[in-house]
Design a protein around this motif. Sequence first.
Motif: not given
Length: 175
Positions: A106-128
């Motif tokens: 579940a933690a890995v699935a949640r993390s993948r969703a978080m990364v997908a959401a971040a990537r939808a907002e910007g590139d690798g330089g997107l600040p946390g």
Amino acid sequence: MTDSYATVVVDGDEIATLLSTLDRIRRTFAWKCGGLDADQLRATTAASTMTLGGLLKHLAFVEADWFAVKLRGEPLGPPWDTAEPGSEWRTAAKDSPAELYALWDAAVARSRAMVAAARAEGDGGLPGRFTWPDGRTPNLRRIIADMIEEYARHTGHADLLREAVDGLVGEDAPA
């Protein structure tokens, strides 16, 4: 032995390459911890109290800390929101294998969703959405790189523990 590089992005952009590397080491870690009973997940080796169950629970926590808290600015979520810091190492012995595997999955699935959401907002330089006391804020690429490092270190621990449990050795998970 399976060629795990067949599933690793070798010609993608920076983030796709980092994510495929993280997924490769997650697969290897899952293989090292997979299919064990409660006693095997509690086994130790040498002078260490570290166990495969403790590693599963610890990495579930680290996934939440880096991707939910530091990347997305969200709460840790259960069970971490009520857990004593560092308690995952000792409380894993009380959890069943099914609970430990489900928590990590579940933690890995949640993390993948978080990364997908971040990537939808910007590139690798997107600040946390987390800033250390010295004013630095990690970006998406830094967070992924730190997760690769965390898994690499703990997969090495899992190598030793799993070999001591039942002799399983190898670098990559079977297909």
